[in-house]
Design a protein around this motif. Structure first.
Motif, PDB file in Angstrom:
ATOM      1  N   LEU A  38      37.910 -53.517 -12.217  1.00 36.10           N
ATOM      2  CA  LEU A  38      37.809 -52.053 -12.278  1.00 36.10           C
ATOM      3  C   LEU A  38      37.129 -51.915 -13.386  1.00 36.10           C
ATOM      4  CD1 LEU A  38      41.014 -50.355 -10.834  1.00 36.10           C
ATOM      5  CD2 LEU A  38      38.824 -50.478  -9.676  1.00 36.10           C
ATOM      6  N   GLN A  39      37.314 -52.181 -14.513  1.00 33.77           N
ATOM      7  CA  GLN A  39      36.292 -52.008 -15.626  1.00 33.77           C
ATOM      8  C   GLN A  39      35.031 -52.485 -15.541  1.00 33.77           C
ATOM      9  OE1 GLN A  39      39.195 -54.152 -18.514  1.00 33.77           O
ATOM     10  NE2 GLN A  39      38.267 -52.366 -20.012  1.00 33.77           N
ATOM     11  N   ARG A  40      34.833 -53.322 -15.029  1.00 33.40           N
ATOM     12  CA  ARG A  40      33.464 -54.158 -14.797  1.00 33.40           C
ATOM     13  C   ARG A  40      32.710 -52.992 -13.654  1.00 33.40           C
ATOM     14  NH1 ARG A  40      30.294 -58.340 -13.283  1.00 33.40           N
ATOM     15  NH2 ARG A  40      28.296 -57.353 -12.376  1.00 33.40           N
ATOM     16  N   ARG A  41      33.348 -52.773 -12.688  1.00 32.91           N
ATOM     17  CA  ARG A  41      32.706 -52.085 -11.514  1.00 32.91           C
ATOM     18  C   ARG A  41      32.327 -50.642 -11.818  1.00 32.91           C
ATOM     19  NH1 ARG A  41      32.498 -53.562  -6.323  1.00 32.91           N
ATOM     20  NH2 ARG A  41      33.673 -55.510  -5.880  1.00 32.91           N
ATOM     21  N   TRP A  42      33.406 -49.883 -12.640  1.00 27.08           N
ATOM     22  CA  TRP A  42      33.119 -48.482 -13.170  1.00 27.08           C
ATOM     23  C   TRP A  42      32.049 -48.402 -14.390  1.00 27.08           C
ATOM     24  CZ3 TRP A  42      33.906 -43.841 -12.129  1.00 27.08           C
ATOM     25  CH2 TRP A  42      33.346 -42.791 -13.050  1.00 27.08           C
ATOM     26  N   ASP A  43      31.888 -49.917 -15.023  1.00 31.61           N
ATOM     27  CA  ASP A  43      30.631 -49.724 -16.136  1.00 31.61           C
ATOM     28  C   ASP A  43      29.161 -49.980 -15.204  1.00 31.61           C
ATOM     29  OD1 ASP A  43      29.571 -50.190 -18.629  1.00 31.61           O
ATOM     30  OD2 ASP A  43      28.688 -51.998 -17.797  1.00 31.61           O
ATOM     31  N   ASP A  44      29.319 -50.731 -14.147  1.00 30.79           N
ATOM     32  CA  ASP A  44      28.091 -50.770 -13.200  1.00 30.79           C
ATOM     33  C   ASP A  44      28.070 -49.676 -12.634  1.00 30.79           C
ATOM     34  OD1 ASP A  44      28.344 -53.600 -13.533  1.00 30.79           O
ATOM     35  OD2 ASP A  44      29.094 -54.201 -11.775  1.00 30.79           O
ATOM     36  N   VAL A  45      28.730 -48.739 -12.094  1.00 30.98           N
ATOM     37  CA  VAL A  45      28.446 -47.497 -11.503  1.00 30.98           C
ATOM     38  C   VAL A  45      27.743 -46.407 -12.476  1.00 30.98           C
ATOM     39  CG1 VAL A  45      29.567 -45.465 -10.222  1.00 30.98           C
ATOM     40  CG2 VAL A  45      30.038 -47.846  -9.475  1.00 30.98           C
ATOM     41  N   ALA A  46      28.561 -46.445 -13.596  1.00 29.26           N
ATOM     42  CA  ALA A  46      28.171 -45.588 -14.695  1.00 29.26           C
ATOM     43  C   ALA A  46      26.841 -45.992 -14.950  1.00 29.26           C
ATOM     44  CB  ALA A  46      29.040 -45.651 -15.915  1.00 29.26           C
ATOM     45  N   ARG A 100      27.873 -58.012 -20.658  1.00 26.84           N
ATOM     46  CA  ARG A 100      28.779 -57.252 -21.668  1.00 26.84           C
ATOM     47  C   ARG A 100      30.226 -57.933 -21.363  1.00 26.84           C
ATOM     48  NH1 ARG A 100      26.575 -51.253 -18.935  1.00 26.84           N
ATOM     49  NH2 ARG A 100      24.681 -51.450 -19.927  1.00 26.84           N
ATOM     50  N   VAL A 101      30.928 -57.603 -22.305  1.00 24.49           N
ATOM     51  CA  VAL A 101      32.417 -57.900 -22.332  1.00 24.49           C
ATOM     52  C   VAL A 101      33.020 -56.928 -22.610  1.00 24.49           C
ATOM     53  CG1 VAL A 101      32.367 -58.313 -25.042  1.00 24.49           C
ATOM     54  CG2 VAL A 101      33.942 -59.518 -23.645  1.00 24.49           C
ATOM     55  N   TYR A 102      34.414 -56.686 -21.875  1.00 28.36           N
ATOM     56  CA  TYR A 102      35.172 -55.247 -22.069  1.00 28.36           C
ATOM     57  C   TYR A 102      36.297 -55.800 -22.651  1.00 28.36           C
ATOM     58  CZ  TYR A 102      31.870 -54.613 -18.368  1.00 28.36           C
ATOM     59  OH  TYR A 102      30.596 -54.385 -17.488  1.00 28.36           O
ATOM     60  N   GLU A 103      36.905 -54.787 -23.622  1.00 27.04           N
ATOM     61  CA  GLU A 103      38.031 -55.069 -24.390  1.00 27.04           C
ATOM     62  C   GLU A 103      39.220 -54.853 -23.380  1.00 27.04           C
ATOM     63  OE1 GLU A 103      38.156 -56.115 -27.373  1.00 27.04           O
ATOM     64  OE2 GLU A 103      35.869 -56.113 -27.527  1.00 27.04           O
ATOM     65  N   LEU A 147      42.664 -54.295 -12.767  1.00 26.83           N
ATOM     66  CA  LEU A 147      42.177 -53.765 -14.125  1.00 26.83           C
ATOM     67  C   LEU A 147      40.825 -54.423 -14.636  1.00 26.83           C
ATOM     68  CD1 LEU A 147      42.735 -51.176 -15.891  1.00 26.83           C
ATOM     69  CD2 LEU A 147      43.995 -52.662 -17.336  1.00 26.83           C
ATOM     70  N   ALA A 148      40.809 -55.527 -14.852  1.00 21.99           N
ATOM     71  CA  ALA A 148      39.536 -56.225 -15.063  1.00 21.99           C
ATOM     72  C   ALA A 148      38.310 -55.969 -14.350  1.00 21.99           C
ATOM     73  CB  ALA A 148      39.728 -57.682 -15.372  1.00 21.99           C
ATOM     74  N   GLY A 185      45.220 -38.957  -8.795  1.00 23.01           N
ATOM     75  CA  GLY A 185      46.419 -39.308  -9.668  1.00 23.01           C
ATOM     76  C   GLY A 185      47.128 -40.635  -9.389  1.00 23.01           C
ATOM     77  N   GLN A 186      46.375 -41.417  -8.945  1.00 21.31           N
ATOM     78  CA  GLN A 186      46.599 -42.992  -8.503  1.00 21.31           C
ATOM     79  C   GLN A 186      46.445 -43.956  -9.823  1.00 21.31           C
ATOM     80  OE1 GLN A 186      44.731 -44.660  -5.197  1.00 21.31           O
ATOM     81  NE2 GLN A 186      45.011 -42.879  -3.685  1.00 21.31           N
ATOM     82  N   MET A 187      47.317 -44.743  -9.830  1.00 21.12           N
ATOM     83  CA  MET A 187      47.181 -45.627 -11.122  1.00 21.12           C
ATOM     84  C   MET A 187      46.739 -47.028 -10.868  1.00 21.12           C
ATOM     85  SD  MET A 187      47.963 -44.074 -13.796  1.00 21.12           S
ATOM     86  CE  MET A 187      48.646 -45.249 -15.071  1.00 21.12           C
ATOM     87  N   PRO A 188      45.606 -47.586 -11.148  1.00 16.01           N
ATOM     88  CA  PRO A 188      45.347 -48.939 -10.964  1.00 16.01           C
ATOM     89  C   PRO A 188      46.421 -49.942 -11.394  1.00 16.01           C
ATOM     90  CG  PRO A 188      44.196 -48.259 -12.996  1.00 16.01           C
ATOM     91  CD  PRO A 188      45.023 -47.143 -12.242  1.00 16.01           C
ATOM     92  N   SER A 189      46.500 -51.034 -10.510  1.00 15.79           N
ATOM     93  CA  SER A 189      47.325 -52.095 -10.942  1.00 15.79           C
ATOM     94  C   SER A 189      46.998 -52.891 -12.052  1.00 15.79           C
ATOM     95  CB  SER A 189      47.831 -52.747  -9.582  1.00 15.79           C
ATOM     96  OG  SER A 189      46.511 -53.595  -9.217  1.00 15.79           O
ATOM     97  N   ASP A 190      47.649 -53.701 -12.761  1.00 20.29           N
ATOM     98  CA  ASP A 190      47.115 -54.557 -13.649  1.00 20.29           C
ATOM     99  C   ASP A 190      46.357 -55.762 -13.363  1.00 20.29           C
ATOM    100  OD1 ASP A 190      48.752 -53.103 -15.556  1.00 20.29           O
ATOM    101  OD2 ASP A 190      50.515 -54.288 -15.299  1.00 20.29           O
ATOM    102  N   SER A 191      46.412 -56.202 -11.969  1.00 16.15           N
ATOM    103  CA  SER A 191      45.643 -57.184 -11.662  1.00 16.15           C
ATOM    104  C   SER A 191      44.283 -56.678 -11.070  1.00 16.15           C
ATOM    105  CB  SER A 191      46.475 -57.710 -10.185  1.00 16.15           C
ATOM    106  OG  SER A 191      46.431 -56.710  -9.300  1.00 16.15           O
TER     107      SER A 191
END
Length: 338
Positions: A155-163, A95-98, A152-153, A144-150
């Motif tokens: 976290l996108q992949r990891r969340w997709d794996d968990v989901a 997969r590729v993440y936007e 982000l990429a 309420g925490q915010m992820p850092s820009d570094s």
């Protein structure tokens, strides 16, 4: 000659013939075994000779004739074709993440977590309890925490794996998703670290440079530990779904235990322990022993010990690794070059 002597002579003759026949068969079997291992006088090679010949030929270089060159080229082409087809099959779920922003990603996982939490399960009809916040993502979902820009990429992949794995668990019919965590990487031993550094000096650094030049990273793998409860049918469906799913997923570790032994309970195992411990306390212990005997008699007469459909779910812990072979990143890089 008397009849007894005739009978004894006949029996002796039969025994002698049997002994001779047995000796022949033993000798014949031994000779066949020796011939199979060492060979025989008729020119048949034994196992030792064949193995020695194969080892001798394997040490020799291939004779550079036209037939050998043609065979090597054919084998090389078949190997390359097999490798390409195997890699395409393994990478079919890549997969590729936007690109997104931290605020947009946070809003997305909060809504997606609600969707996953509402999937069908055994906790009042849903998959998780009301306070479940998906382990390492709890800070972004519930605090309420915010992820850092570094981050982000990744976290996108990891969340997709968990989901993805969570959806598989729900579709398999598990009872409850109890917890999900990142698998902690074990620190490499000092000897392994030295060995890896040595290998890097021999060629790994050059391969890494080639990957950086092409803009394509190597296969990326992230591991997770899922804890859930499920009946046996749900466990089997989960493993089958992970094995045949589009995403390349490997089950690294797997264990399960039952919350209680229903068969022992049906046979009065707990009552027996109470009766044994209460035997020293007089009449109460004797009454417990009598009640236990009555229950055992009723169980034997009923013919039914347990009903598997009424068993409590098993506690399961499963470590999975989700791979991405970056094939879509490679295609994207080729498009940029064009």
């Amino acid at each position: 000659m008397s009849k007894s002597k005739i009978i004894l002579a006949s029996v002796g003759g039969v025994i002698a013939v049997a002994v001779v026949a047995m000796a022949y068969f033993v000798w014949s079997g031994y000779a066949a075994k020796v011939a199979a291992i060492e060979g025989d006088d008729e020119g048949n090679d034994g196992l030792d000779g064949v193995v020695a010949s194969a080892q001798k030929l394997s040490r020799k270089s291939v004779f550079p004739c036209a037939a050998s060159v043609k065979a090597i080229e054919s084998n090389t082409a078949q190997l390359a074709e097999w490798k390409d087809s195997a890699l395409k099959l393994a990478a079919s779920g890549d997969r590729v993440y936007e690109k997104t922003t931290t605020a947009a990603f946070k809003a997305f996982i909060v809504e997606d977590a609600k969707r996953l939490a509402s999937l069908k399960g055994g906790v009042n009809g849903v998959l998780v309890k009301s306070d479940f916040a998906f382990g390492p993502f709890k800070g972004y979902i519930a605090e309420g925490q915010m992820p850092s820009d570094s981050q982000l990429a990744e976290l996108q992949r990891r969340w997709d794996d968990v989901a993805t794995v969570t959806e598989i668990l729900a579709a398999a019919g598990i009872s409850e998703l109890v917890d999900v965590q990142y698998k902690v990487k074990e620190e490499p031993k000092e000897e392994e670290t030295k060995k890896s550094r040595k290998n890097a000096r021999r060629g790994n650094s050059r391969r890494n440079a080639d990957k950086e030049a092409s803009g394509v990273s190597g296969p990326a793998a992230f591991s997770y530990v899922f804890s859930f409860t499920s009946r046996p049918a749900g466990i089997v469906k989960t493993l089958n779904a992970l094995r045949t799913g589009e995403r390349f997923t490997v089950v690294e570790d797997f264990s399960f235990v039952r919350e209680r032994d229903v068969i022992a309970e049906a046979l009065g195992g707990d009552d027996k322990k109470e009766a044994a411990s209460g035997g020293r306390r007089g009449r109460r212990g004797r009454r417990a022993a009598v009640e236990t005997e009555k229950k055992e008699e009723e169980t034997k007469n009923s013919g039914i010990i347990t009903d598997p459909l009424l068993d409590s779910p098993c506690k399961v812990q499963m470590t999975v690794t989700v791979y991405d072979f970056c094939s879509l990143e490679e295609v994207k890089g080729e498009e940029v070059k064009k």
